[in-house]
Motif scaffolding. Structure first.
Motif, PDB file in Angstrom:
ATOM      1  N   GLN A  40       0.807  -1.222   0.000  1.00 40.49           N
ATOM      2  CA  GLN A  40       0.000   0.000   0.000  1.00 40.49           C
ATOM      3  C   GLN A  40       0.842   1.274   0.000  1.00 40.49           C
ATOM      4  O   GLN A  40       0.334   2.339  -0.314  1.00 40.49           O
ATOM      5  CB  GLN A  40      -0.950  -0.014   1.196  1.00 40.49           C
ATOM      6  CG  GLN A  40      -1.960  -1.152   1.120  1.00 40.49           C
ATOM      7  CD  GLN A  40      -2.907  -1.181   2.311  1.00 40.49           C
ATOM      8  OE1 GLN A  40      -2.596  -1.784   3.333  1.00 40.49           O
ATOM      9  NE2 GLN A  40      -4.045  -0.536   2.206  1.00 40.49           N
ATOM     10  N   TYR A 368     -18.383   2.328   1.730  1.00 49.44           N
ATOM     11  CA  TYR A 368     -19.708   1.772   2.020  1.00 49.44           C
ATOM     12  C   TYR A 368     -19.762   0.853   3.240  1.00 49.44           C
ATOM     13  O   TYR A 368     -20.747   0.812   3.957  1.00 49.44           O
ATOM     14  CB  TYR A 368     -20.231   1.020   0.781  1.00 49.44           C
ATOM     15  CG  TYR A 368     -19.460  -0.261   0.496  1.00 49.44           C
ATOM     16  CD1 TYR A 368     -19.931  -1.489   0.940  1.00 49.44           C
ATOM     17  CD2 TYR A 368     -18.236  -0.242  -0.175  1.00 49.44           C
ATOM     18  CE1 TYR A 368     -19.208  -2.661   0.712  1.00 49.44           C
ATOM     19  CE2 TYR A 368     -17.514  -1.401  -0.397  1.00 49.44           C
ATOM     20  CZ  TYR A 368     -18.006  -2.603   0.052  1.00 49.44           C
ATOM     21  OH  TYR A 368     -17.289  -3.742  -0.154  1.00 49.44           O
ATOM     22  N   GLU A 446      -5.685   1.908  -1.220  1.00 51.24           N
ATOM     23  CA  GLU A 446      -6.704   1.155  -0.495  1.00 51.24           C
ATOM     24  C   GLU A 446      -7.197  -0.006  -1.374  1.00 51.24           C
ATOM     25  O   GLU A 446      -8.364  -0.088  -1.729  1.00 51.24           O
ATOM     26  CB  GLU A 446      -7.838   2.103  -0.049  1.00 51.24           C
ATOM     27  CG  GLU A 446      -8.991   1.475   0.705  1.00 51.24           C
ATOM     28  CD  GLU A 446      -8.629   0.649   1.945  1.00 51.24           C
ATOM     29  OE1 GLU A 446      -7.533   0.821   2.503  1.00 51.24           O
ATOM     30  OE2 GLU A 446      -9.452  -0.190   2.329  1.00 51.24           O
ATOM     31  N   TRP A 447      -6.264  -0.892  -1.733  1.00 47.68           N
ATOM     32  CA  TRP A 447      -6.572  -2.106  -2.480  1.00 47.68           C
ATOM     33  C   TRP A 447      -7.453  -1.811  -3.697  1.00 47.68           C
ATOM     34  O   TRP A 447      -7.120  -0.944  -4.483  1.00 47.68           O
ATOM     35  CB  TRP A 447      -7.171  -3.166  -1.542  1.00 47.68           C
ATOM     36  CG  TRP A 447      -6.286  -3.373  -0.344  1.00 47.68           C
ATOM     37  CD1 TRP A 447      -6.527  -2.995   0.952  1.00 47.68           C
ATOM     38  CD2 TRP A 447      -4.958  -3.950  -0.320  1.00 47.68           C
ATOM     39  NE1 TRP A 447      -5.453  -3.306   1.757  1.00 47.68           N
ATOM     40  CE2 TRP A 447      -4.483  -3.902   1.015  1.00 47.68           C
ATOM     41  CE3 TRP A 447      -4.119  -4.532  -1.291  1.00 47.68           C
ATOM     42  CZ2 TRP A 447      -3.222  -4.382   1.396  1.00 47.68           C
ATOM     43  CZ3 TRP A 447      -2.866  -5.011  -0.913  1.00 47.68           C
ATOM     44  CH2 TRP A 447      -2.445  -4.943   0.405  1.00 47.68           C
TER      45      TRP A 447
END
Ligand code: GBH
Length: 493
Positions: A40, A368, A446-447
């Motif tokens: 990351q 979400y 973030e992936w």
């Protein structure tokens, strides 16, 4: 008159908010840290002899699956900017930095036949810079970035990977262990296995629902235990550190207090957290998983359970392989009992057999799945204490994301204050929490959400070749908490 009323009302609101925050000091030896992970932040994906890993492969071959086709090719460029990272940690005043080693930067083939010296030097330099600044390293060996050559041989669904990981772990203890007091073998194996090999929704993208995730988990548990025993037998007396694993879970709140929903919530915790934790902190897989998966497998026409079983020898080899407990926690879900799904295709969710949701009343952030539920961490910590015999716990990740539109991240300030307040209350309940780690030190990849989600205390400008780091206002708050061990203006002893 009107203004007076307004000020009165606001002061009143602020004092209520403050009243709700736990005002006890954190104990003197309580540890505060901040975290990142190699893929990351590091970038330099093919520099100085680093090998390809499954996230390099995934982002390069499936750009459409990542927001904005982002990759970790450069990320925060921490491979070149680690001194800036350490300066930010110093600014925060944290006791430790949780980061991960990139397996393929150290071992490009995945095996110990070829050691990539520049990769070793990078981590040696980072550790030295940390120690020179009075910051302890807390190292994760595996934060999802498996060397691609090992994936080509089946990755976590193949037995050989257990020994490959064990050798990588031994080498890491040898190379760095004199300067490291805290180790984690795996970060969130649930995501590795469930997303990577069950649903196929992240790297390496293998979809084998109801099978792949269980086989993967079986090997991860064995690999973790091998690494812990290697440390215990070969390094503990000279290096004197502590080794654990970090497993993530959401708090599972029963949707109603009916017996069925309460049982469903417990089942959800066992299927998510207990799946990994029970073998390590108690012994073997949770009974409810063994029973349910065996029953459904037989009904589906398999001759044996899709959940592999451990021998008695393996059960005792894995049990107790921890020196503290690592947990990552972000959010909560409401859990309801459901009618049994008719037997058909193998599926982890059907094996678990619950319905989950999140309440509209819970505050949202820009991603979400993360609803802000500070009370959930207190309940989770109490559940961990009861279920796993009161271990010493380090919260190895907790944090919130923003959309990058402002440096005035007052939601993050409230998030840290309210979650930490509940951590402190859990400690009053008798939970033995010894450390807390903010995710993340800085905005990073973030992936699959790419750079669109920003979990950092420090903002990173990904449009700027220098990847300039700037503190958000949450830096000032976390810094104060770390310094004073107090969440409000003044604390009680
Ligand atoms: C951690 O993952 C990771 O360790 C870290 O690398 C990451 O950056 C950080 O947290 C922030 O995400 O779609 O409802 O099934 C947290 C992993 C991510 C696990 C969301 C559950 C899916 C929820 N969680 N995920 S859902």
């Amino acid at each position: 008159m009107f203004l007076g009323g307004f000020i009165f009302c606001c002061l009143f609101v602020i004092s209520i908010a403050q009243d709700e925050t736990n005002n006890k000091l954190f104990p003197e030896h309580f540890l505060f840290g901040a975290a990142t992970a190699s893929y990351q932040i590091e970038g330099a994906w093919d520099e100085d002899g680093k090998g390809e890993n499954i996230w390099d492969r995934y982002t390069h071959t499936h750009p459409e699956l990542i927001a904005n086709n982002d990759t970790g090719d450069v990320a925060c460029d921490s491979y070149h900017k680690y001194k800036e990272d350490v300066a930010m940690l110093k600014e925060l005043g944290v006791d430790y930095y949780r980061f991960s080693l990139s397996w393929s930067r150290i071992l490009p083939t995945g095996f110990v036949n070829k050691i990539n010296l520049p990769g070793v030097t990078y981590y040696k330099n980072l550790i030295k810079e940390l120690k020179d600044n009075g910051i302890e390293p807390l190292i994760t060996l595996y934060h999802w970035d498996l060397p691609q050559p090992l994936q080509d041989l089946g990755g976590w669904t193949s037995e050989f990977v257990v020994e490959a990981f064990a050798e990588y772990a031994r080498l890491s203890f040898e190379l760095f262990g004199d300067d490291v007091k805290y180790w984690l073998t795996f970060n969130e194996p649930k995501q590795t296995c469930l997303d990577g090999y069950g649903q196929g929704s992240t790297a390496p993208g293998i979809a084998s629902p109801g099978l792949g995730e269980y086989i993967c988990a079986h090997h991860v548990l064995k690999a973790h235990a091998r690494a812990w025993h290697i440390y215990d037998q070969e390094f503990r007396t000279t290096q004197n550190g502590q080794v654990s694993i970090t497993i993530d879970t959401m708090w599972c709140e029963p949707a109603t207090d009916s017996e069925e929903d309460v049982a469903a919530a417990e089942k959800a915790l066992q299927f998510t957290y207990g799946w990994y934790a029970n073998a390590i902190y108690n012994s073997d897989y949770p009974e409810i998983m063994k029973t349910r998966i065996a029953e459904r497998s037989l009904a589906e026409g398999f001759n044996q359970s899709r959940l592999p079983s451990f021998t008695d020898e393996e059960i005792s080899y894995i049990s107790g392989t921890f020196d503290y407990m690592g947990i990552n926690m972000y959010t909560s879900i409401l859990v309801e009992a459901v009618d049994e799904v008719p037997v058909g295709e193998p599926n982890y969710n059907y094996d678990m057999g619950i319905k989950s949701s999140q309440s509209d009343d819970w505050e949202s952030c820009s991603i979400y799945w993360l609803k802000i539920t500070p009370w959930g961490i207190r309940k989770l910590l109490n559940w961990l204490k009861e279920t796993y015999n009161n271990p010493a716990i380090i919260i190895t990740e907790n944090g919130v994301t923003d959309d990058g539109s402002t440096l005035e991240d007052e939601q993050r300030v409230r998030f840290y204050r309210d979650y930490l307040s509940n951590v402190r209350s859990a400690m009053e309940d008798g939970v033995n929490v010894i450390g807390y780690t903010a995710w993340s030190l800085m905005d990073n990849l973030e992936w699959r959400q790419g750079y669109t989600q920003k979990f950092g205390l420090f903002h990173v400008d990904f449009d700027d070749i220098n990847r300039t780091r700037t503190p958000k206002i949450s830096v000032a708050y976390y810094k104060k908490v770390v310094e004073t061990h107090c969440l409000v203006d003044t604390c009680e002893e």
